[in-house]
Design a protein around this motif. Structure first.
Motif, PDB file in Angstrom:
ATOM      1  N   GLN A  31       3.799  -4.707   0.733  1.00 49.86           N
ATOM      2  CA  GLN A  31       4.379  -5.752  -0.100  1.00 49.86           C
ATOM      3  C   GLN A  31       4.948  -5.117  -1.369  1.00 49.86           C
ATOM      4  N   LEU A  32       6.195  -4.675  -1.286  1.00 40.91           N
ATOM      5  CA  LEU A  32       6.844  -4.029  -2.416  1.00 40.91           C
ATOM      6  C   LEU A  32       7.634  -5.067  -3.205  1.00 40.91           C
ATOM      7  N   PHE A  71      -9.004  -4.900   9.713  1.00 38.75           N
ATOM      8  CA  PHE A  71      -8.344  -3.604   9.844  1.00 38.75           C
ATOM      9  C   PHE A  71      -6.976  -3.762  10.500  1.00 38.75           C
ATOM     10  N   LEU A  72      -6.894  -4.563  11.567  1.00 38.98           N
ATOM     11  CA  LEU A  72      -5.615  -4.771  12.237  1.00 38.98           C
ATOM     12  C   LEU A  72      -4.617  -5.464  11.336  1.00 38.98           C
ATOM     13  N   ARG A  73      -5.070  -6.421  10.544  1.00 37.19           N
ATOM     14  CA  ARG A  73      -4.153  -7.118   9.643  1.00 37.19           C
ATOM     15  C   ARG A  73      -3.603  -6.166   8.583  1.00 37.19           C
ATOM     16  N   MET A  74      -4.434  -5.289   8.056  1.00 38.45           N
ATOM     17  CA  MET A  74      -3.951  -4.326   7.066  1.00 38.45           C
ATOM     18  C   MET A  74      -3.039  -3.288   7.708  1.00 38.45           C
ATOM     19  N   GLU A 111     -17.143  -2.072   1.912  1.00 37.86           N
ATOM     20  CA  GLU A 111     -16.125  -1.027   1.998  1.00 37.86           C
ATOM     21  C   GLU A 111     -15.644  -0.795   3.432  1.00 37.86           C
ATOM     22  N   CYS A 112     -16.484  -1.114   4.406  1.00 40.29           N
ATOM     23  CA  CYS A 112     -16.096  -1.004   5.822  1.00 40.29           C
ATOM     24  C   CYS A 112     -15.572  -2.357   6.280  1.00 40.29           C
ATOM     25  N   THR A 113     -14.396  -2.374   6.867  1.00 39.95           N
ATOM     26  CA  THR A 113     -13.743  -3.620   7.231  1.00 39.95           C
ATOM     27  C   THR A 113     -14.071  -4.017   8.666  1.00 39.95           C
TER      28      THR A 113
END
Length: 245
Positions: free
Chosen positions: A228-229, A219-222, A212-214
């Motif tokens: 993405q719609l 984290f930077l990529r997210m 659950e912890c990235t």
């Protein structure tokens, strides 16, 4: 005659401002210049050849670099080294928080020889109302804290993070307030935690392993990736002719 009377007239006395009024104006200007505060909670495992002094020096140099560009919001928080594990809470503006995460991502890319291993971003809290720590502290717990009946592995990751935050807030309430005329660097004198406030090493170790912890890189990529719609046309098959032409 009239000119002589005009020259002899006394100028109007300037309006006086007392020290309290000037102080309030100064504080108001400082509040307007403040940047929004954010809080970062990171856990990691020490590398094989890493020492506590290296970890503290690495972060100290990082904050000194950040202070050159964000002098309005200094860094506060706590760097806790406990039984080859690291728990670090940082309070500052968003640019400093992102600088720390980016540098940790670069550090993790160094592989097994990196100073820190298994780095995880546990919490990023935005727009916090106030700081919990008055300054940035370093503390080293020489002996790990163990529990006879440890339930850390049984509770969900959210419960482990909450346990860490609750202990950190209790630690923050007991931290000494720095003197205004004290020019000594606080980080040169490690802060000593009382036994009741020491965070269990098992808790930090689990946060380094939970999914659950990235990692800092994930984290930077997210954070930097756009949402993405899916357009309505992308959900239709076959594709309309005016899109495929």
């Amino acid at each position: 005659m009239e000119a002589a009377q005009w020259d002899s007239a006394e100028p109007a006395a300037p309006e006086r401002q007392n020290l309290l009024g000037l102080r309030r104006l100064q504080q108001h200007g400082q509040e307007q210049a403040r940047l929004p505060l954010h809080r970062l909670l990171v856990t990691a495992r020490l590398g094989e050849a890493a020492a506590e002094q290296e970890v503290a020096g690495y972060h100290r140099g990082l904050f000194e670099y950040a202070s050159k560009y964000n002098s309005r919001e200094p860094v506060s928080g706590l760097l806790l080294v406990c039984s080859s594990y690291v728990l670090h809470v940082v309070e500052s503006c968003s640019s400093t928080i992102h600088l720390v995460i980016r540098d940790l991502a670069s550090l993790q890319d160094q592989g097994p020889s990196a100073l820190l291993q298994d780095i995880k971003v546990a919490v990023v809290a935005h727009n916090i109302p106030t700081r919990q720590f008055p300054d940035w502290y370093v503390t080293v717990v020489t002996s790990p804290v163990t529990h006879l009946e440890d339930t850390t592995e049984l509770q969900p990751a959210e419960g482990t993070v909450t346990e860490c935050l609750n202990l950190l807030f209790r630690v923050a309430a007991c931290t000494p307030k720095p003197a205004e005329d004290d020019s000594e660097d606080v980080t040169d004198s490690p802060y000593t935690l009382v036994p009741d406030l020491q965070i269990p090493a098992e808790t930090i170790s689990r946060l380094c392993r939970v999914k659950e912890c990235t990692s800092p890189g994930d984290f930077l990529r997210m954070y930097l990736s756009p949402l993405q719609l899916a357009l309505d046309s992308e959900a239709v098959w076959p594709i309309p002719s005016h899109f495929s032409a």
